[in-house]
Design a protein around this motif. Structure first.
Motif, PDB file in Angstrom:
ATOM      1  N   ALA A 166       1.662   7.048   1.221  1.00  0.00           N
ATOM      2  CA  ALA A 166       0.761   8.201   1.198  1.00  0.00           C
ATOM      3  C   ALA A 166      -0.688   7.752   1.057  1.00  0.00           C
ATOM      4  N   PHE A 167      -0.928   6.759   0.225  1.00  0.00           N
ATOM      5  CA  PHE A 167      -2.282   6.250   0.024  1.00  0.00           C
ATOM      6  C   PHE A 167      -2.841   5.662   1.319  1.00  0.00           C
ATOM      7  N   ARG A 168      -2.020   4.922   2.038  1.00  0.00           N
ATOM      8  CA  ARG A 168      -2.486   4.243   3.250  1.00  0.00           C
ATOM      9  C   ARG A 168      -2.621   5.190   4.432  1.00  0.00           C
ATOM     10  N   SER A 187      -6.763   2.722 -15.635  1.00  0.00           N
ATOM     11  CA  SER A 187      -6.652   4.167 -15.823  1.00  0.00           C
ATOM     12  C   SER A 187      -6.927   4.894 -14.512  1.00  0.00           C
ATOM     13  N   GLU A 188      -6.533   6.176 -14.475  1.00  0.00           N
ATOM     14  CA  GLU A 188      -6.824   6.984 -13.291  1.00  0.00           C
ATOM     15  C   GLU A 188      -8.333   7.058 -13.046  1.00  0.00           C
ATOM     16  N   GLU A 189      -9.110   7.186 -14.106  1.00  0.00           N
ATOM     17  CA  GLU A 189     -10.562   7.284 -13.958  1.00  0.00           C
ATOM     18  C   GLU A 189     -11.144   6.013 -13.348  1.00  0.00           C
ATOM     19  N   LEU A 190     -10.680   4.855 -13.826  1.00  0.00           N
ATOM     20  CA  LEU A 190     -11.184   3.597 -13.272  1.00  0.00           C
ATOM     21  C   LEU A 190     -10.734   3.423 -11.828  1.00  0.00           C
ATOM     22  N   LEU A 191      -9.493   3.792 -11.526  1.00  0.00           N
ATOM     23  CA  LEU A 191      -9.006   3.646 -10.155  1.00  0.00           C
ATOM     24  C   LEU A 191      -9.802   4.525  -9.194  1.00  0.00           C
ATOM     25  N   ILE A 192     -10.125   5.737  -9.618  1.00  0.00           N
ATOM     26  CA  ILE A 192     -10.946   6.622  -8.767  1.00  0.00           C
ATOM     27  C   ILE A 192     -12.307   5.976  -8.516  1.00  0.00           C
ATOM     28  N   GLY A 193     -12.937   5.474  -9.593  1.00  0.00           N
ATOM     29  CA  GLY A 193     -14.234   4.820  -9.436  1.00  0.00           C
ATOM     30  C   GLY A 193     -14.152   3.592  -8.552  1.00  0.00           C
ATOM     31  N   LEU A 194     -13.090   2.815  -8.717  1.00  0.00           N
ATOM     32  CA  LEU A 194     -12.911   1.603  -7.915  1.00  0.00           C
ATOM     33  C   LEU A 194     -12.724   1.949  -6.443  1.00  0.00           C
ATOM     34  N   ILE A 195     -11.894   2.925  -6.168  1.00  0.00           N
ATOM     35  CA  ILE A 195     -11.634   3.307  -4.775  1.00  0.00           C
ATOM     36  C   ILE A 195     -12.907   3.844  -4.126  1.00  0.00           C
ATOM     37  N   ARG A 196     -13.669   4.632  -4.874  1.00  0.00           N
ATOM     38  CA  ARG A 196     -14.935   5.157  -4.347  1.00  0.00           C
ATOM     39  C   ARG A 196     -15.871   4.012  -3.959  1.00  0.00           C
ATOM     40  N   GLY A 202      -8.222 -10.408 -13.032  1.00  0.00           N
ATOM     41  CA  GLY A 202      -7.015  -9.752 -13.509  1.00  0.00           C
ATOM     42  C   GLY A 202      -6.363  -9.009 -12.350  1.00  0.00           C
ATOM     43  N   SER A 203      -5.041  -9.055 -12.267  1.00  0.00           N
ATOM     44  CA  SER A 203      -4.334  -8.463 -11.123  1.00  0.00           C
ATOM     45  C   SER A 203      -3.397  -7.349 -11.564  1.00  0.00           C
ATOM     46  N   GLY A 204      -2.993  -6.521 -10.595  1.00  0.00           N
ATOM     47  CA  GLY A 204      -2.081  -5.418 -10.873  1.00  0.00           C
ATOM     48  C   GLY A 204      -2.100  -4.415  -9.746  1.00  0.00           C
ATOM     49  N   LEU A 205      -1.895  -3.154 -10.081  1.00  0.00           N
ATOM     50  CA  LEU A 205      -1.911  -2.095  -9.075  1.00  0.00           C
ATOM     51  C   LEU A 205      -3.226  -2.082  -8.312  1.00  0.00           C
ATOM     52  N   SER A 206      -4.324  -2.333  -9.001  1.00  0.00           N
ATOM     53  CA  SER A 206      -5.631  -2.350  -8.337  1.00  0.00           C
ATOM     54  C   SER A 206      -5.679  -3.374  -7.209  1.00  0.00           C
ATOM     55  N   THR A 207      -4.923  -4.463  -7.344  1.00  0.00           N
ATOM     56  CA  THR A 207      -4.884  -5.487  -6.292  1.00  0.00           C
ATOM     57  C   THR A 207      -4.302  -4.906  -5.010  1.00  0.00           C
ATOM     58  N   LEU A 208      -3.233  -4.128  -5.145  1.00  0.00           N
ATOM     59  CA  LEU A 208      -2.616  -3.509  -3.968  1.00  0.00           C
ATOM     60  C   LEU A 208      -3.569  -2.510  -3.317  1.00  0.00           C
ATOM     61  N   LEU A 209      -4.226  -1.708  -4.137  1.00  0.00           N
ATOM     62  CA  LEU A 209      -5.108  -0.678  -3.585  1.00  0.00           C
ATOM     63  C   LEU A 209      -6.334  -1.292  -2.920  1.00  0.00           C
ATOM     64  N   ALA A 246       1.218 -13.358 -11.772  1.00  0.00           N
ATOM     65  CA  ALA A 246       0.638 -13.623 -10.453  1.00  0.00           C
ATOM     66  C   ALA A 246       1.719 -13.580  -9.371  1.00  0.00           C
ATOM     67  N   GLU A 247       2.868 -14.168  -9.650  1.00  0.00           N
ATOM     68  CA  GLU A 247       3.959 -14.164  -8.671  1.00  0.00           C
ATOM     69  C   GLU A 247       4.511 -12.754  -8.489  1.00  0.00           C
ATOM     70  N   HIS A 248       4.579 -11.987  -9.558  1.00  0.00           N
ATOM     71  CA  HIS A 248       5.038 -10.599  -9.460  1.00  0.00           C
ATOM     72  C   HIS A 248       4.129  -9.802  -8.519  1.00  0.00           C
ATOM     73  N   VAL A 249       2.825  -9.973  -8.653  1.00  0.00           N
ATOM     74  CA  VAL A 249       1.885  -9.249  -7.795  1.00  0.00           C
ATOM     75  C   VAL A 249       1.968  -9.775  -6.369  1.00  0.00           C
ATOM     76  N   ARG A 250       2.128 -11.071  -6.202  1.00  0.00           N
ATOM     77  CA  ARG A 250       2.266 -11.637  -4.854  1.00  0.00           C
ATOM     78  C   ARG A 250       3.469 -11.029  -4.126  1.00  0.00           C
ATOM     79  N   GLN A 251       4.577 -10.879  -4.834  1.00  0.00           N
ATOM     80  CA  GLN A 251       5.760 -10.282  -4.222  1.00  0.00           C
ATOM     81  C   GLN A 251       5.481  -8.862  -3.760  1.00  0.00           C
ATOM     82  N   ALA A 252       4.738  -8.112  -4.568  1.00  0.00           N
ATOM     83  CA  ALA A 252       4.381  -6.749  -4.181  1.00  0.00           C
ATOM     84  C   ALA A 252       3.469  -6.752  -2.954  1.00  0.00           C
ATOM     85  N   LEU A 253       2.529  -7.671  -2.906  1.00  0.00           N
ATOM     86  CA  LEU A 253       1.648  -7.778  -1.734  1.00  0.00           C
ATOM     87  C   LEU A 253       2.454  -8.071  -0.476  1.00  0.00           C
TER      88      LEU A 253
END
Length: 231
Positions: A34-36, A64-73, A86-93, A115-122
């Motif tokens: 949906a995001f993509r 947080s949702e607030e940071l993700l909105i700001g980051l995406i903007r 630092g990696s996580g959901l923000s890395t995917l977005l 790092a490997e966990h995030v790589r697998q998601a990527l």
């Protein structure tokens, strides 16, 4: 047809964990699709952000949702490349936006397992423009920071998300500027998470002074600092 009996033999708690993991996996897949599918420049709804965070499954530590909105903007406006500490959901977005906008993401992560966990998601989502570097923390004297050779990175980052290293690291997150300040664009935008904490507030003010830029505190529930270079 005879049904397999292994779920009936599994303890209820373990069965719940398996079901929850499968649910989150499918929720993340749905929410990433949906995001993509959103038009370029579009900000996701709160409902979609909640689904992304729930699907990622690390809500306590995730942005947080607030940071993700700001980051995406900011990500839709930046010319790139982007640095992430630092990696996580923000890395995917960031990776998903960058693939459409034509820039790359460089992510520093001190924890090898994560790092490997995030790589697998990527890999799972076919995001190929993220350079995720495992960089253990190193003692630089006055602070600890990622052990990275700056020459491995692009010459100028236009956007930085600083959500690492952990807050209890000696010197906190200050090391970004002394180690990589010369790799930041004059008009760089830095988003520093956890600006509700006195330590991060002090770092944000120090960075702003050293850059000669401006700073605002954004967000209500979990504030973050937005620092802009002088241009």
């Amino acid at each position: 047809m005879r049904l397999p009996n292994w779920p009936l033999l599994m303890p209820a708690r373990k069965l719940y964990r398996v079901a929850d993991r499968l649910y989150r996996r499918e929720l993340l897949a749905w929410s990433m699709r949906a995001f993509r599918r959103q038009p370029p420049g579009t900000l996701p709804s709160r409902r979609l952000l909640r689904a992304l965070r729930k699907g990622w499954g690390n809500e306590v530590w995730s942005a947080s949702e607030e940071l993700l909105i700001g980051l995406i903007r900011e990500a839709w406006k930046t010319p790139g490349p982007v640095l992430e500490c630092g990696s996580g959901l923000s890395t995917l977005l960031l990776g998903a936006i960058g693939m459409r906008a034509g820039w790359e993401v460089w992510t520093l992560e001190h924890d090898a397992f994560w790092a490997e966990h995030v790589r697998q998601a990527l890999r799972r989502f076919g995001i190929t423009n993220v350079h995720l570097l495992h960089a253990p923390l190193r003692d630089y004297g006055a602070f600890h920071w990622y052990d990275i050779k700056p020459e491995m990175l692009p010459a100028r980052f236009s956007l930085v998300l600083c959500d690492g290293p952990p807050g209890n690291t000696p010197g906190g997150r200050y090391g970004l500027l002394p180690v990589l300040g010369h790799r930041l664009s004059p008009s760089v935008i830095i988003l520093l998470d956890d600006a509700g904490r006195p330590e991060e507030q002090a770092i944000a003010h120090r960075w702003t002074a050293e850059l000669g830029g401006t700073m605002t505190i954004e967000g209500v529930q979990k504030p973050y600092a937005r620092i802009e270079g002088p241009g």
